[in-house]
Motif scaffolding. Structure first.
Motif, PDB file in Angstrom:
ATOM      1  N   GLN A 148       2.082   8.619  -6.337  1.00  0.00           N
ATOM      2  CA  GLN A 148       1.878  10.035  -6.174  1.00  0.00           C
ATOM      3  C   GLN A 148       3.007  10.776  -6.781  1.00  0.00           C
ATOM      4  O   GLN A 148       2.839  11.801  -7.592  1.00  0.00           O
TER       5      GLN A 148
ATOM      6  N   PHE B  65      -2.102  13.082  -1.376  1.00  0.00           N
ATOM      7  CA  PHE B  65      -1.506  11.757  -0.896  1.00  0.00           C
ATOM      8  C   PHE B  65      -2.199  10.740   0.338  1.00  0.00           C
ATOM      9  O   PHE B  65      -2.298   9.689   0.333  1.00  0.00           O
TER      10      PHE B  65
ATOM     11  N   GLU C 149      -4.124  10.396 -10.729  1.00  0.00           N
ATOM     12  CA  GLU C 149      -3.733  11.343  -9.887  1.00  0.00           C
ATOM     13  C   GLU C 149      -3.120  12.631 -10.598  1.00  0.00           C
ATOM     14  O   GLU C 149      -3.131  13.836 -10.297  1.00  0.00           O
TER      15      GLU C 149
ATOM     16  N   THR D 129       0.642  -1.333   0.027  1.00  0.00           N
ATOM     17  CA  THR D 129       0.027   0.030   0.091  1.00  0.00           C
ATOM     18  C   THR D 129       0.883   1.401  -0.065  1.00  0.00           C
ATOM     19  O   THR D 129       0.686   2.078  -0.614  1.00  0.00           O
TER      20      THR D 129
ATOM     21  N   THR E  83      -5.820   3.402  -2.811  1.00  0.00           N
ATOM     22  CA  THR E  83      -5.085   2.177  -3.352  1.00  0.00           C
ATOM     23  C   THR E  83      -6.102   1.030  -3.169  1.00  0.00           C
ATOM     24  O   THR E  83      -5.604  -0.026  -3.730  1.00  0.00           O
TER      25      THR E  83
ATOM     26  N   SER F  50       1.457   3.673  -3.420  1.00  0.00           N
ATOM     27  CA  SER F  50       0.926   5.317  -2.859  1.00  0.00           C
ATOM     28  C   SER F  50       2.243   6.146  -3.154  1.00  0.00           C
ATOM     29  O   SER F  50       1.836   7.003  -4.043  1.00  0.00           O
TER      30      SER F  50
ATOM     31  N   MET G 237      -4.637   9.063  -1.571  1.00  0.00           N
ATOM     32  CA  MET G 237      -4.101   7.959  -2.553  1.00  0.00           C
ATOM     33  C   MET G 237      -3.763   6.817  -1.406  1.00  0.00           C
ATOM     34  O   MET G 237      -4.004   5.703  -1.991  1.00  0.00           O
ATOM     35  N   LEU G 238      -3.386   7.031  -0.420  1.00  0.00           N
ATOM     36  CA  LEU G 238      -3.200   5.969   0.825  1.00  0.00           C
ATOM     37  C   LEU G 238      -4.262   5.203   0.935  1.00  0.00           C
ATOM     38  O   LEU G 238      -4.194   3.887   0.841  1.00  0.00           O
TER      39      LEU G 238
END
Lengths: 279, 292
Positions: B62, B197, B143, B54, B204, B58, B200-201
């Protein structure tokens, strides 16, 4: 116009000394503008401006707001495009190539190279806020001229000392007063060893008590023989320092002359009206 | 240490909440709280690998997003019309379609047509499956579209006088952008970038649709088979805690990055939310609004 004489070239705080003396351009004429026209859309802002500036001359541009003086100044280093006419600096056509009499805009790199030889000081300083005073001064010499960083720093420190900011070398612009910022901006322009410096109302954004310190530096530069074109409303400065005062109005140069000639009243009614308002 | 004292009550709050749920609900669900506790305090190799995946996905996605965002923003501000169109189309497509659709298109869509089959490969000792690659590409492309708009706003926030001053000194557009405008825009970009971000974490977890074994998939599998089968409350609460730990750790990092970028700007370090406010997600009371 007589060539300016400067009997007092050597002063205790030589500014140009720091960058190796007066940069010597090839000829005696630094700026030659002929028949410069500029339109903003349909607005005709420059209507055939003609101006010749000789080496070591200090020319002050005056005129009511909207007369085109700042626009013309910005054309000299091609921050503004022109649609007609020619501007030469040190004999080089600025911003364009002449193709069968037509103006074709130059490549970005050649424009950049031309600009690197023309200093500019802005009304609102435009220092780089993320860099210290010294980094502001050394950025272009290192990045544009490819100078050795150590050498650029030495020159930068000397320049900052000479404009009276030796103690502010590591300060960020936000930590400096307006007058100090403008002096850094002048040092930044000088660091590129320009053949000419353009000043766009350099004291208009300053508190009254800081105007003097900036004018002092400019006075010193003039005395040492830097070629300067200054858009300014500082008539005291113009009277004292200018070799020539140029009056612009509605996109043309109305008249020009020595400060004495012009401030005695000038020939044009408009000049008289303008001067009576600001003197 | 403020951090420890701030985190402890929050973790405790979770346990209390779960216990309340458990105590109040009249059901015969066989709670096994050791699954929850073990998943957090004694995570097995699967959980740790999911966590690592993960975080890696990420970070890489990113980074791709930021790079694409910078190019996209410069493209959208370009004087050349085809480049502007290309950048605008890119943003339009990737912001206008669901990420799930993009993931499926990129992995299966490209795969079945043999346009690109996503073969597995290894970087040194680390095997990288095709699905992971496709996931990174999909997340990065998606992204990048959002970052384009963020970077563009950041560039537009910088006084045009900065570009002019740089040009007047003889810099080309590109050099002025790199040396003068973008470093200043970074200060404007970093707060929303931090939020991106953080997103994003968590996002995922959508890679579940192409079976990338990241954190969420690991917990889903634990719920579907093995000794922990069908304990979704304990398992997904543990997953939630892991995601919270990641996002919280990130918000601490973000605080220090923003503080460092505030250099040279009067009051910038003071203007942003404090660490405490950032962790709580909001500003508390009147004490934090006045005179800071």
């Amino acid at each position: 116009m007589t060539a300016p004489t400067r009997p007092d070239l050597h002063t205790p705080h030589d500014l140009l000394d720091a960058i190796g003396g007066v940069p010597v351009p090839s000829g005696d004429v630094v700026v030659q503008a002929t028949d410069v026209h500029k339109w903003f859309g349909r607005l005709h802002v420059l209507k055939g401006v003609e101006l010749t500036v000789k080496r070591q001359e200090v020319v002050v541009l005056i005129g009511p707001s909207g007369s085109g003086k700042t626009t013309f100044l910005r054309c000299i280093n091609h921050l503004e495009r022109i649609q007609q006419g020619r501007i030469f600096v040190n004999g080089h056509l600025i911003g364009y190539r002449d193709v069968d009499g037509r103006l074709v805009e130059d490549k970005e790199r050649s424009i950049a190279r031309q600009r690197s030889q023309i200093g500019m000081v802005f009304q609102r300083f435009n220092l780089f806020p993320h860099l210290t005073a010294l980094q502001n001064v050394t950025e272009a010499p290192i990045q544009v001229r490819g100078e050795d960083a150590e050498r650029a720093r030495e020159v930068g420190v000397t320049l900052l000392e000479r404009v009276g900011l030796g103690a502010k070398v590591d300060a960020y612009p936000a930590q400096l007063s307006g007058g100090q910022q403008q002096r850094v901006a002048i040092a930044r322009a000088l660091a590129m060893k320009p053949a000419l410096i353009l000043f766009d109302e350099p004291t208009s954004a300053l508190d009254p008590e800081m105007i003097g310190e900036v004018l002092d530096v400019m006075r010193e530069l003039a005395r040492e023989g830097m070629t300067m074109i200054v858009v300014s409303h500082e008539m005291g400065f113009a009277r004292e320092v200018a070799d020539r005062v140029v009056m612009m109005d509605e996109g043309i140069i109305l008249e020009e002359g020595t400060p004495e000639e012009l401030f005695a009243g000038g020939r044009h009614e408009r000049t008289q009206a303008f001067l009576s308002k600001i003197l | 240490m403020r951090l420890r004292t701030r985190l402890a009550p929050r973790l405790a709050g979770f346990v209390v909440l779960a216990a309340l749920l458990g105590g109040c609900a009249p059901s015969s669900y066989p709670y096994r709280w050791n699954i929850f506790v073990d998943s957090i305090f004694r995570p097995d190799a699967l959980i740790l690998s999911g966590l690592a995946l993960t975080v890696s996905i990420s970070v890489i996605s990113q980074l791709i997003g930021v790079a694409l965002g910078i190019f996209g923003a410069v493209g959208r501000l370009s004087r050349l019309r085809p480049i502007r169109w290309l950048a605008t189309f890119y943003v339009w497509f990737f912001r206008g379609t669901p990420l799930l659709v993009q993931i499926m298109l990129i992995f299966f869509g490209l795969g079945v047509t043999r346009i690109y089959g996503w073969p597995d490969f290894a970087i040194g000792p680390i095997p990288v499956s095709g699905a992971v690659q496709a996931g990174i590409v999909a997340l990065g492309l998606n992204e990048g579209a959002y970052m384009t708009e963020i970077v563009r706003a950041g560039i537009l926030a910088i006084d045009p006088g900065q570009m002019e001053a740089a040009k007047a000194l003889g810099m080309t557009y590109g050099k002025a952008m790199r040396r003068i405008v973008l470093p200043q825009a970074a200060r404007v970009i970093v707060p929303p970038l931090g939020n991106e971000f953080n997103n994003m974490l968590k996002t995922t977890s959508l890679l579940v649709v192409i079976s990338v074994p990241e954190l969420f998939v690991i917990f889903s599998r634990k719920n579907a088979s093995g000794s922990t089968v069908f304990h979704p409350l304990e398992l997904f609460l543990a997953a939630a805690v892991w995601y919270l730990l990641l996002t919280t750790a990130w918000s601490i990092v973000q605080y220090f990055i923003e503080r460092r970028l505030g250099r040279g700007v009067a009051g910038a370090a003071m203007a942003g939310p404090s660490l405490r406010e950032r962790l709580a997600g909001f500003r508390l009371g009147s004490s934090s609004t006045g005179g800071r």
